[in-house]
Design a protein around this motif. Structure first.
Motif, short mmCIF file in Angstrom:
data_model
loop_
_atom_site.label_atom_id
_atom_site.label_comp_id
_atom_site.label_asym_id
_atom_site.label_seq_id
_atom_site.Cartn_x
_atom_site.Cartn_y
_atom_site.Cartn_z
N SER A 43 0.85 -1.18 0.00
CA SER A 43 0.00 0.00 0.00
C SER A 43 0.89 1.23 0.00
CB SER A 43 -0.90 0.00 1.23
OG SER A 43 -0.15 0.30 2.38
N ASP A 44 0.33 2.34 -0.48
CA ASP A 44 1.10 3.58 -0.54
C ASP A 44 1.63 3.98 0.83
OD1 ASP A 44 0.77 3.79 -3.22
OD2 ASP A 44 -0.79 5.32 -3.14
N SER A 45 0.81 3.84 1.87
CA SER A 45 1.26 4.25 3.19
C SER A 45 2.39 3.38 3.70
CB SER A 45 0.09 4.27 4.18
OG SER A 45 -0.47 2.98 4.28
N ASP A 46 2.35 2.06 3.42
CA ASP A 46 3.45 1.17 3.83
C ASP A 46 4.75 1.55 3.14
OD1 ASP A 46 1.71 -0.25 5.40
OD2 ASP A 46 1.44 -1.89 3.96
N VAL A 47 4.68 1.83 1.85
CA VAL A 47 5.87 2.19 1.09
C VAL A 47 6.40 3.54 1.57
CG1 VAL A 47 6.77 2.73 -1.19
CG2 VAL A 47 5.19 0.82 -0.90
N GLU A 48 5.50 4.50 1.84
CA GLU A 48 5.92 5.80 2.32
C GLU A 48 6.66 5.67 3.65
OE1 GLU A 48 2.82 8.72 2.34
OE2 GLU A 48 2.28 8.26 0.27
N ILE A 49 6.15 4.87 4.55
CA ILE A 49 6.80 4.68 5.84
C ILE A 49 8.18 4.07 5.63
CG2 ILE A 49 6.71 3.37 8.00
CD1 ILE A 49 3.61 3.73 7.83
N ASP A 50 8.27 3.05 4.77
CA ASP A 50 9.57 2.43 4.48
C ASP A 50 10.56 3.43 3.92
OD1 ASP A 50 8.23 -0.76 3.31
OD2 ASP A 50 8.57 0.01 5.33
N ARG A 51 10.14 4.32 3.07
CA ARG A 51 11.04 5.29 2.46
C ARG A 51 11.53 6.31 3.48
NH1 ARG A 51 11.27 5.90 -3.47
NH2 ARG A 51 10.44 3.96 -4.23
N LEU A 52 10.79 6.55 4.51
CA LEU A 52 11.22 7.51 5.53
C LEU A 52 12.11 6.86 6.59
CD1 LEU A 52 7.92 9.53 5.98
CD2 LEU A 52 9.98 10.22 4.74
N ASP A 53 12.15 5.53 6.61
CA ASP A 53 12.94 4.80 7.62
C ASP A 53 14.41 4.62 7.24
OD1 ASP A 53 10.84 4.53 9.34
OD2 ASP A 53 10.28 2.54 8.64
N GLY A 54 14.77 4.93 6.03
CA GLY A 54 16.16 4.75 5.59
C GLY A 54 16.24 4.82 4.08
N THR A 55 17.40 4.55 3.55
CA THR A 55 17.61 4.67 2.11
C THR A 55 17.67 3.32 1.40
OG1 THR A 55 19.99 4.80 2.41
CG2 THR A 55 18.78 6.90 2.29
N GLN A 56 17.03 2.30 1.97
CA GLN A 56 17.03 0.98 1.33
C GLN A 56 16.38 1.02 -0.05
OE1 GLN A 56 15.43 1.79 4.13
NE2 GLN A 56 13.27 1.35 3.81
N TRP A 57 15.60 2.01 -0.36
CA TRP A 57 14.96 2.18 -1.66
C TRP A 57 15.91 2.77 -2.70
CZ3 TRP A 57 15.53 7.31 -2.32
CH2 TRP A 57 15.59 8.10 -1.18
N CYS A 58 17.05 3.28 -2.26
CA CYS A 58 18.01 3.94 -3.15
C CYS A 58 18.82 2.90 -3.92
CB CYS A 58 18.95 4.83 -2.33
SG CYS A 58 20.28 5.56 -3.30
N HIS A 59 18.90 3.09 -5.24
CA HIS A 59 19.67 2.19 -6.09
C HIS A 59 21.01 2.78 -6.50
CE1 HIS A 59 16.09 -0.29 -6.45
NE2 HIS A 59 15.41 0.81 -6.74
N CYS A 60 21.16 4.10 -6.38
CA CYS A 60 22.38 4.76 -6.86
C CYS A 60 23.42 4.95 -5.77
CB CYS A 60 22.04 6.10 -7.49
SG CYS A 60 21.52 7.38 -6.31
N GLY A 61 23.01 4.86 -4.52
CA GLY A 61 23.93 5.03 -3.41
C GLY A 61 24.18 6.47 -3.00
N GLN A 62 23.46 7.41 -3.59
CA GLN A 62 23.67 8.83 -3.30
C GLN A 62 22.47 9.50 -2.62
OE1 GLN A 62 26.71 10.37 -4.04
NE2 GLN A 62 27.28 8.27 -4.53
#
Length: 148
Positions: A43-62
């Motif tokens: 769900s959008d809210s689950d993904v939003e929470i995950d994105r605010l918890d760290g940069t695990q969503w980042c693929h470029c490392g920056q």
């Protein structure tokens, strides 16, 4: 209030570009009044929470965690930006050989702003120098990736 720099900010690419560039540095506006970008699984809210918890969503490392989930976007998540990165073998758009010269060099931004001001006249953004450069850098990145 941020100014939409992409000519068709209602298109998917326009929203993606506006959302992505917000997390690229001091010249880019914050994202406050746009609708959330489409996220992947869950769900959008689950993904939003995950994105605010760290940069695990980042693929470029920056990437860095930003104040809102919609600002937490990796340049690798936007197809056209990814294409430009791949052309030069850059892991992140900020590491692309042209990024600093095109989007961060104050002389380039000043000159590009004059072109913008000439084109838009009285409708050109007339705020502080930082806001002018942020607006212009945003336009430059769009031009670099979408060629307009």
């Amino acid at each position: 209030m941020p100014v939409a720099l992409y000519s068709d900010s209602n298109s998917e690419e326009g929203r993606e570009m506006e959302d992505m560039v917000d997390n690229r540095g001091k010249f880019f506006p914050t994202c406050s009044n746009r609708r959330p970008a489409k996220m992947e699984a869950g769900s959008d809210s689950d993904v939003e929470i995950d994105r605010l918890d760290g940069t695990q969503w980042c693929h470029c490392g920056q990437c860095a965690v930003m104040p809102t989930a919609r600002e937490c976007r990796c340049c690798s998540e936007i197809d056209q930006v990814r294409t430009v990165m791949d052309e030069e073998g850059a892991a992140c758009i900020t590491l692309h050989p042209g990024f600093e010269a095109v989007c961060l060099n104050s002389w380039v931004l000043q000159t590009a702003y004059y072109v913008y001001r000439q084109q838009y006249g009285g409708r050109a953004q007339e705020n502080s120098i930082q806001e002018k450069y942020r607006h212009t850098a945003y336009r430059q990145l769009v031009r670099m990736c979408w060629q307009f």
